[in-house]
Structure formats: structure tokens, C-alpha cells
Write a protein that holds these residues in place. Structure first.
Motif, PDB file in Angstrom:
ATOM      1  N   CYS A 156       0.848  -1.185   0.000  1.00 53.30           N
ATOM      2  CA  CYS A 156       0.000   0.000   0.000  1.00 53.30           C
ATOM      3  C   CYS A 156       0.889   1.242   0.000  1.00 53.30           C
ATOM      4  O   CYS A 156       1.779   1.360   0.837  1.00 53.30           O
ATOM      5  N   SER A 157       0.649   2.144  -0.923  1.00 52.47           N
ATOM      6  CA  SER A 157       1.447   3.362  -1.000  1.00 52.47           C
ATOM      7  C   SER A 157       0.547   4.587  -1.012  1.00 52.47           C
ATOM      8  O   SER A 157      -0.640   4.501  -1.350  1.00 52.47           O
ATOM      9  N   LEU A 158       1.126   5.724  -0.637  1.00 53.06           N
ATOM     10  CA  LEU A 158       0.415   6.998  -0.599  1.00 53.06           C
ATOM     11  C   LEU A 158       1.196   8.037  -1.395  1.00 53.06           C
ATOM     12  O   LEU A 158       2.423   7.927  -1.530  1.00 53.06           O
ATOM     13  N   PRO A 159       0.540   9.048  -1.925  1.00 54.56           N
ATOM     14  CA  PRO A 159       1.242  10.071  -2.701  1.00 54.56           C
ATOM     15  C   PRO A 159       2.405  10.689  -1.923  1.00 54.56           C
ATOM     16  O   PRO A 159       2.270  11.022  -0.750  1.00 54.56           O
ATOM     17  N   LEU A 188      16.635  -3.664  11.466  1.00 55.86           N
ATOM     18  CA  LEU A 188      16.147  -2.296  11.282  1.00 55.86           C
ATOM     19  C   LEU A 188      16.128  -1.978   9.794  1.00 55.86           C
ATOM     20  O   LEU A 188      17.145  -2.098   9.111  1.00 55.86           O
ATOM     21  N   ASP A 189      14.956  -1.587   9.279  1.00 59.80           N
ATOM     22  CA  ASP A 189      14.804  -1.140   7.895  1.00 59.80           C
ATOM     23  C   ASP A 189      14.758   0.385   7.905  1.00 59.80           C
ATOM     24  O   ASP A 189      13.820   0.985   8.420  1.00 59.80           O
ATOM     25  N   ILE A 190      15.784   1.018   7.328  1.00 53.50           N
ATOM     26  CA  ILE A 190      15.874   2.482   7.316  1.00 53.50           C
ATOM     27  C   ILE A 190      15.380   3.012   5.974  1.00 53.50           C
ATOM     28  O   ILE A 190      15.878   2.624   4.913  1.00 53.50           O
ATOM     29  N   GLY A 191      14.410   3.929   6.033  1.00 54.21           N
ATOM     30  CA  GLY A 191      13.800   4.451   4.812  1.00 54.21           C
ATOM     31  C   GLY A 191      12.807   3.453   4.273  1.00 54.21           C
ATOM     32  O   GLY A 191      12.899   3.022   3.118  1.00 54.21           O
ATOM     33  N   CYS A 192      11.827   3.081   5.102  1.00 56.92           N
ATOM     34  CA  CYS A 192      10.960   1.942   4.791  1.00 56.92           C
ATOM     35  C   CYS A 192      10.008   2.187   3.633  1.00 56.92           C
ATOM     36  O   CYS A 192       9.495   1.230   3.036  1.00 56.92           O
ATOM     37  N   GLY A 193       9.726   3.449   3.272  1.00 55.99           N
ATOM     38  CA  GLY A 193       8.869   3.712   2.120  1.00 55.99           C
ATOM     39  C   GLY A 193       7.505   3.071   2.278  1.00 55.99           C
ATOM     40  O   GLY A 193       6.831   3.240   3.292  1.00 55.99           O
ATOM     41  N   ALA A 194       7.089   2.302   1.278  1.00 54.92           N
ATOM     42  CA  ALA A 194       5.788   1.633   1.334  1.00 54.92           C
ATOM     43  C   ALA A 194       5.838   0.329   2.103  1.00 54.92           C
ATOM     44  O   ALA A 194       4.819  -0.355   2.233  1.00 54.92           O
ATOM     45  N   GLY A 195       7.022  -0.062   2.592  1.00 55.78           N
ATOM     46  CA  GLY A 195       7.105  -1.200   3.492  1.00 55.78           C
ATOM     47  C   GLY A 195       7.413  -2.537   2.856  1.00 55.78           C
ATOM     48  O   GLY A 195       7.254  -3.572   3.511  1.00 55.78           O
ATOM     49  N   ILE A 196       7.909  -2.559   1.622  1.00 55.41           N
ATOM     50  CA  ILE A 196       8.170  -3.836   0.967  1.00 55.41           C
ATOM     51  C   ILE A 196       9.250  -4.625   1.704  1.00 55.41           C
ATOM     52  O   ILE A 196       9.101  -5.824   1.960  1.00 55.41           O
ATOM     53  N   LEU A 197      10.371  -3.973   2.073  1.00 58.03           N
ATOM     54  CA  LEU A 197      11.419  -4.675   2.808  1.00 58.03           C
ATOM     55  C   LEU A 197      10.937  -5.087   4.197  1.00 58.03           C
ATOM     56  O   LEU A 197      11.182  -6.215   4.653  1.00 58.03           O
ATOM     57  N   THR A 198      10.245  -4.177   4.871  1.00 55.78           N
ATOM     58  CA  THR A 198       9.739  -4.472   6.214  1.00 55.78           C
ATOM     59  C   THR A 198       8.809  -5.686   6.186  1.00 55.78           C
ATOM     60  O   THR A 198       8.918  -6.589   7.013  1.00 55.78           O
ATOM     61  N   ALA A 199       7.897  -5.717   5.221  1.00 59.28           N
ATOM     62  CA  ALA A 199       6.944  -6.823   5.131  1.00 59.28           C
ATOM     63  C   ALA A 199       7.643  -8.137   4.788  1.00 59.28           C
ATOM     64  O   ALA A 199       7.321  -9.193   5.353  1.00 59.28           O
ATOM     65  N   GLN A 200       8.596  -8.084   3.860  1.00 54.54           N
ATOM     66  CA  GLN A 200       9.327  -9.296   3.495  1.00 54.54           C
ATOM     67  C   GLN A 200      10.084  -9.860   4.697  1.00 54.54           C
ATOM     68  O   GLN A 200      10.101 -11.071   4.945  1.00 54.54           O
ATOM     69  N   ALA A 220       2.110   4.378   5.107  1.00 48.10           N
ATOM     70  CA  ALA A 220       2.051   3.374   4.046  1.00 48.10           C
ATOM     71  C   ALA A 220       2.585   2.027   4.532  1.00 48.10           C
ATOM     72  O   ALA A 220       1.996   0.974   4.249  1.00 48.10           O
ATOM     73  N   THR A 221       3.705   2.044   5.252  1.00 54.62           N
ATOM     74  CA  THR A 221       4.259   0.800   5.784  1.00 54.62           C
ATOM     75  C   THR A 221       3.291   0.144   6.759  1.00 54.62           C
ATOM     76  O   THR A 221       3.089  -1.082   6.727  1.00 54.62           O
ATOM     77  N   GLU A 222       2.675   0.932   7.617  1.00 55.61           N
ATOM     78  CA  GLU A 222       1.693   0.375   8.553  1.00 55.61           C
ATOM     79  C   GLU A 222       0.515  -0.238   7.806  1.00 55.61           C
ATOM     80  O   GLU A 222       0.008  -1.300   8.188  1.00 55.61           O
TER      81      GLU A 222
END
Length: 328
Positions: A156-159, A188-200, A220-222
Motif C-alpha cells: 500500500c502506498s500513498l502520494p 532495522l529497515d531504514i527508509g521503509c517507504g511503502a514497506g516492501i522490505l519491512t513486510a518481506q 504506508a508501511t503500517e
């Protein structure tokens, strides 16, 4: 001080006595503009903001809205819609931004809700326009969310979030590199953005924390974690500064990042220098930093100054994945 702030400083006569909400603030100096009251809204954890949140709240007595032109056109649409949905009467609205940052192209979006824009000033390669924002029905973030799928995950991403609505090539290479590697947590995921690395990482059963300087990226990550029934701790933080616990014992075994390289139209590597130099204080003995970066950047030299072992784990014509490890 940003050039847009300097341009706004010139508007002393127009700002006198005004109650202004500055939206998407990018400079702490904006708080000192010559108005009766300034409320700063923004995304960046690196700034002292009154409202550090995705969408602005308009104080009841606000008589001037000032939008700092965001880099993302979609985010401008979101901000305009959110402001229009938060006011009950027509309100004066300014749009300010760099001439080469797309402000001319943004005027059509501005005009759609604020009427034909009036040019107020131009200086320091920046331009300032004025219109009147009319009230509209409230909006929600769900209306602007973009979803896509990657390796069985819903993202999930946001503008305004990096690589909005798609997997960028650098992160794809980093994910490919890590796929067959046994990682150790906490991570620790730094600069998580939309959370792809965090979720993986969370799907692999690791204890994961994630940070991003942007409130939209945190949100977006949440959302990505919730969409996949995964759990991680997500913090609005300028690199390590917003992590809980202060300067206590190192808590992470692994740090992973696709750090920012472009800041608007300019290359920006200072953030990555800080990320690298401060990492050892947050890593356990023998801990690792995994980093993906554009080819040609001097990250290898910087890593070698702070880590015992530095290798290139994988690369292609555009990107290089660095693995740096502390001594055991």
C-alpha cells in the motif's frame, strides 16, 4: 534557508496580522515568517513541526493557507483536496515553489480548486501564486492509496512515498540478494517507504523495526503490514534519532536500507554518510549493514571507514548491493 522561504519573507506586508497554516513545510525557518501566527504542517521528522502528520488540520481561525510545492504531483492533489475538505468558507491560498521544480505545471491543479492563480512574486528562481480555495467534501487517505502486489504480498502506498505504487529497481535487486541469505534479527529497515522490505523481513519471522523521515511512508508501511497480517514496529524518525531507548546498548543485528540518493533535482548523499557512520552504534558485535546504491557512488570508501569487512554482494549495470560487517 530554502529559497522558497526567502521569497515568502519578502511578503511582509501581505503576511502582517495573518494566521497562516504552512503545508508540507520543508524548512524550520518558515516558523519565523512575519505573520501574527504560523502553524507548520509537514512530513519530515527532521523538522520542528506543529503538525507532523500526513494530512494537515486547519485551525479554526486560519485566514491564509500556504502550500510549499511538493515533489509529487499526486501529493499536491491530496493536499489541496484535504485542505478544501477541512475549511468551511473560501480561504486565501498561496502556492510557492522553485521555477524548475514544476510549479508552472502544478498551476492547473491549483486552479482546479483555487481559481485562476495570480502571480504575487518571483525571486531566487522561485515563484509565488495566490488563489482562493473553496470548501469541498472531506477526503480520506483511502481515496488516494495505491495498491500493488509483489511476491505474494499486498503493498500500500500513498502520494509522496518513494517509488509510489511500484517496486523500484534498486529495492528489487536488494530483495533478490537477500532472498537466499540467512538474516539475523533484530532487524532495522531504514527508509521503509511503502514497506516492501519491512513486510518481506517480517514474513520471514524476523523481529523488525522500520523508520522513515516521512509520515506518509510510515502510514504506508503500517498499511502494508496490516494488509498482510504482519507485525513490525514503525517509527517516524530521521535515521536513528527517533528510535526508542536513546543511546542505550546496540539493539540490532542487521540494518537494511535503500537510502535516498536524489533530493529534488540534486544528488544528496549526506544522509547516507550519516546512516553509515552512525550504524555501528546501533549494531551488535558482528552485526551487518546491507545497502543498495547507484553505481559510481563512493559508499565503499565510507563503509570501509566504519566496518571491518566490506564486500559487494551483487550488482548490475545500475545498482550495487553492499554488505558491511562489524568485528565479532
Amino acid at each position: 534557508m530554502e529559497n522558497t522561504t526567502r521569497l515568502l519573507e519578502r511578503q511582509q506586508a501581505l503576511l502582517a496580522g495573518r494566521h497562516a497554516l504552512i503545508v508540507d513545510a520543508d524548512d524550520a525557518a518558515l516558523a519565523h515568517l512575519p505573520a501574527a501566527r504560523i502553524t507548520l504542517h509537514g512530513e519530515l521528522a527532521s523538522l520542528p513541526l506543529d503538525q507532523a502528520q500526513v494530512l494537515p488540520d486547519v485551525p479554526a481561525d486560519t485566514d491564509l493557507l500556504i502550500i510549499i510545492l511538493p515533489k509529487s504531483r499526486e501529493r499536491l492533489d491530496l493536499l489541496l483536496a484535504a485542505l478544501a475538505g477541512s475549511i468551511t468558507r473560501p480561504t486565501e491560498c498561496w502556492l510557492v515553489g522553485p521555477g524548475k521544480g514544476g510549479i508552472r505545471g502544478a498551476l492547473k491543479q491549483f486552479a482546479a480548486l483555487c481559481g485562476e492563480p495570480e502571480s504575487l512574486d518571483s525571486a531566487r528562481h522561485c515563484k509565488l501564486f495566490r488563489g482562493t480555495l473553496s470548501p469541498h467534501p472531506p477526503v480520506t487517505l483511502d481515496q488516494f492509496e495505491r495498491r500493488w502486489h509483489c511476491d505474494g504480498l499486498t503493498l500500500c502506498s500513498l502520494p509522496g512515498v518513494f517509488s509510489h505504487g511500484r517496486l523500484d529497481d534498486g529495492t528489487a535487486l536488494l530483495l533478490d540478494t537477500l532472498a537466499d541469505i540467512t538474516l539475523h534479527g533484530p532487524v532495522l529497515d531504514i527508509g521503509c517507504g511503502a514497506g516492501i522490505l519491512t513486510a518481506q523481513l517480517a514474513r520471514r519471522g524476523l523481529e523488525v523495526s522500520a523508520v522513515d523521515v516521512s509520515t506518509s511512508a510510515v502510514a504506508a508501511t503500517e498499511r502494508s503490514l496490516a494488509a498482510n497480517d504482519l507485525t513490525a514496529r514503525v517509527y517516524h524518525s530521521d535515521l536513528y534519532s527517533g528510535l526508542p531507548g536513546g543511546a542505550g546498548a546496540p539493539r540490532f543485528r542487521t540494518v537494511i536500507s535503500n537510502p535516498p540518493f536524489h533530493d529534488g533535482l540534486a544528488h544528496h548523499t549526506g544522509i547516507t554518510q550519516r546512516l553509515i557512520s552512525e550504524a555501528p552504534r546501533h549494531l551488535q558485535r558482528g552485526g551487518s549493514l546491507w545497502l543498495v546504491a547507484n553505481q559510481g557512488l563512493p559508499y565503499g570508501d565510507w563503509l570501509a571507514q566504519h566496518f571491518a569487512q566490506v564486500t559487494v554482494a551483487q550488482e548490475n549495470r545500475r545498482f550495487r548491493v553492499w554488505h558491511a560487517r562489524l568485528q565479532n
